[in-house]
Design a protein around this motif. Structure first.
Motif: not given
Length: 182
Positions: A131-136
């Motif tokens: 989820k963190l990678m998708m947000e960035l």
């Protein structure tokens, strides 16, 4: 009528002014005494302000002494929790260049909930990283270059609380944030 009757009638018809002067003097004396008592006994505005200020200072000093003596409970203090180190390649929306975002992410949590967060993080670390990678990767170049990183922090906080299914994190903090153009 006789002269004696006339003299008696004249003396009874002219009242004396002395009782009126005595009553007026007595009332004047009371008013003057009350005025003197007011001026001598009632404090001035400056005296009242000084008294209130001294009482306020005493109360503040007492509170400061009480806080100094109070022991901080580690379970109620806010602590940092290491959420991992990241190096994520991104191509921001509207940009032709590739970038690499490197940072160390930490979350702030109440001390009493740290163990709960550790258990949740161990269980859901893969989902959190994804989820963190998708947000960035969905962020714009302006958002990634922003000095405060406020919008990205809010997004990561919302995402992390969604992954953990409880608003356990109070905030997220970037440590050693770098945006490198490749």
């Amino acid at each position: 009528m006789s002269t004696d009757a006339r003299a008696t009638k004249e003396t009874t018809t002219k009242p004396s002014m002395m009782p009126k002067f005595l009553v007026g003097g007595f009332i004047s004396l009371i008013v003057i005494a009350e005025t003197l008592i007011f001026f001598l006994m009632v404090p001035s505005a400056d005296d009242v302000a000084a008294l209130a200020e001294s009482r306020l200072v005493e109360k503040l000093e007492a509170r400061l002494k009480a806080k100094d003596e109070e022991v901080i409970d580690k379970n109620k203090a806010i602590q940092e929790f290491n959420l991992g180190q990241f190096g994520i390649p991104v191509t921001p929306i509207g940009s032709d260049s590739n970038y690499r975002v490197e940072f160390d992410l930490r979350g702030t949590v109440k001390g009493e909930e740290r163990a709960k967060l550790a258990a949740l993080f161990a269980e859901r670390e893969g989902r959190f990283r994804h989820k963190l990678m998708m947000e960035l990767r969905n962020a714009t170049l302006e958002e990634l270059k922003e000095s405060q990183l406020g919008l990205i922090q809010r997004r990561i906080l919302a995402t992390s609380n969604e992954v953990f299914e409880t608003p356990i994190l109070l905030g997220v903090v970037f440590n050693n944030y770098d945006l490198i153009e490749e």
